[in-house]
Design a protein around this motif. Sequence first.
Motif, PDB file in Angstrom:
ATOM      1  N   LYS A 241      -0.834   1.500  -9.477  1.00 15.83           N
ATOM      2  CA  LYS A 241      -1.322   1.930  -8.166  1.00 15.83           C
ATOM      3  C   LYS A 241      -2.668   1.291  -7.830  1.00 15.83           C
TER       4      LYS A 241
ATOM      5  N   SER B 192      -3.183 -10.868  -3.750  1.00 12.22           N
ATOM      6  CA  SER B 192      -2.398  -9.633  -3.723  1.00 12.22           C
ATOM      7  C   SER B 192      -1.127  -9.756  -4.560  1.00 12.22           C
TER       8      SER B 192
ATOM      9  N   ALA C 258      -3.554  -4.752  -1.603  1.00 11.88           N
ATOM     10  CA  ALA C 258      -3.195  -4.428  -0.218  1.00 11.88           C
ATOM     11  C   ALA C 258      -4.430  -4.343   0.672  1.00 11.88           C
ATOM     12  N   SER C 259      -5.508  -3.794   0.157  1.00  7.72           N
ATOM     13  CA  SER C 259      -6.741  -3.684   0.945  1.00  7.72           C
ATOM     14  C   SER C 259      -7.291  -5.062   1.318  1.00  7.72           C
TER      15      SER C 259
ATOM     16  N   GLY D 259       0.816  -1.210   0.000  1.00 10.00           N
ATOM     17  CA  GLY D 259       0.000   0.000   0.000  1.00 10.00           C
ATOM     18  C   GLY D 259       0.849   1.259   0.000  1.00 10.00           C
TER      19      GLY D 259
ATOM     20  N   THR E 277      -3.143  -1.161  -4.672  1.00 12.53           N
ATOM     21  CA  THR E 277      -4.058  -0.707  -3.616  1.00 12.53           C
ATOM     22  C   THR E 277      -5.156  -1.732  -3.368  1.00 12.53           C
TER      23      THR E 277
END
Length: 123
Positions: free
Chosen positions: A34, A79, A41-42, A22, A38
């Motif tokens: 990005k 991820s 990572a979330s 992140g 993102t």
Amino acid sequence: MSWNRSLAGFAALNGATAVALGAFAAHGAEPQVKTLLTTGASYQLVHALLGLTCALWPGAPRLARTAGWLGTAGSLIFSLALAIIGLASLPAFGAVAPVGGVLMIAAWLFVALAAFRSSPSDA
């Protein structure tokens, strides 16, 4: 209270990896990358918390431990697949991401089963 140390450790490392991805997404990634980082990572951070919760579940029913492992492993697969797609420009890893997604869905179903099967005296 007993806890599953290996699951807690794996979940914590997943959380650290999620924060690192992140942070890279926020500060060093190109715009198209990005979004992928993102998103990964979330999901990974949420499932790291799921893993920790399952590791600390009182009485640790087998379904809860399994849910923790499925969620953390699934989020890592998901991820990393997104990261590889974005950072290494390997879109073939788009076929790997759904494997992680299925494992994360299964994890939540196992949590539900564990919750419904647990009796009040198990807590």
